[in-house]
Design an enzyme around this catalytic site. Sequence first.
Site, PDB file in Angstrom:
ATOM      1  N   HIS A   1       0.805  -1.228   0.000  1.00 37.44           N
ATOM      2  CA  HIS A   1       0.000   0.000   0.000  1.00 37.44           C
ATOM      3  C   HIS A   1       0.833   1.270   0.000  1.00 37.44           C
ATOM      4  O   HIS A   1       0.311   2.349   0.245  1.00 37.44           O
ATOM      5  CB  HIS A   1      -0.949  -0.002   1.194  1.00 37.44           C
ATOM      6  CG  HIS A   1      -1.986  -1.083   1.131  1.00 37.44           C
ATOM      7  ND1 HIS A   1      -2.694  -1.513   2.233  1.00 37.44           N
ATOM      8  CD2 HIS A   1      -2.425  -1.838   0.092  1.00 37.44           C
ATOM      9  CE1 HIS A   1      -3.523  -2.475   1.873  1.00 37.44           C
ATOM     10  NE2 HIS A   1      -3.374  -2.698   0.579  1.00 37.44           N
TER      11      HIS A   1
ATOM     12  N   GLY B   1      -1.153 -10.337  11.968  1.00 39.18           N
ATOM     13  CA  GLY B   1      -1.752  -9.062  12.332  1.00 39.18           C
ATOM     14  C   GLY B   1      -2.643  -8.443  11.287  1.00 39.18           C
ATOM     15  O   GLY B   1      -2.731  -7.223  11.197  1.00 39.18           O
TER      16      GLY B   1
END
Length: 287
Positions: free
Chosen positions: A129, A231
């Site tokens: 990202h 996570g």
Amino acid sequence: MTAPQPVAVTPAVGAAPVARALDLLAGRPLVALTGAGLSTDSGIPDYRGPGSPARRPMTIAEFRSGADARRRYWARSHVGWARMRHADPNPGHHALAALERAGALRSVITQNVDGLHGAAGSREVVDLHGRIDEVVCLECGDVTARDLLQARLAGLNPGFAAAAAAAEAAPDGDAVLDDTDGFVVAPCTGCGGVLKPHVVFFGENVPRERVERSYALVEGLAGSGALLVAGSSLTVMSGLRFVKRAHALGVPVVILNRGATRGDPLATLCVDAGCSETLTALAAMVA
């Protein structure tokens, strides 16, 4: 190749599933897919972890909609970045870097934009990202360091960050601010165009080359490796697609996350445990 059957659809809690995960991953070449839950121990809030408040991040359409939206974004980000830039890698980041140095981990594909994998020493990182420590001009495409923009914003808005020091921290270097009126946004120094953090906003597509590189890493695990998700709730397809590809190829998938994820039905094993302690234990096994 037949995909492995999941052995735990609901995340399992406690020492036993952690031990099973360590046994399953030991001796296999690994690729890690990480999300915001890995960085919470560095003081960076996540979007969807247990206890996280509901948050509505700005979309790319909203950011492009006009000056008011961009003023709101940059005012909040100016305050949030002043804190986020001082975040340090936590034991989970350091454990993944140690696994890479030991030859057990081929690469990290991260959905995080905080740059903490690199700061911990990981070399093979796909920043899926993008990076929040960079800024891109939407007109000329020039990419510059975020610290340079931070200094310009501080000069244009003296005392603004200090006055908002008590604002609640939000994910991705954001802060919760209600009053952003009067904040002055800096244009591109080259062409005067609109500046945007060099990250993928909600509603934007991940650049194709990053997606293709990530698919290649997952496909390279076929036959002997495993995909370790650490996570991430896998709520958005940008990360979930790699779990889908691994499952289709018969690559074992271990999901380490606090709470359930969208990828749990595809996982070989789901573990509800902390990233820092579990990854540290994994790194100790191969040291």
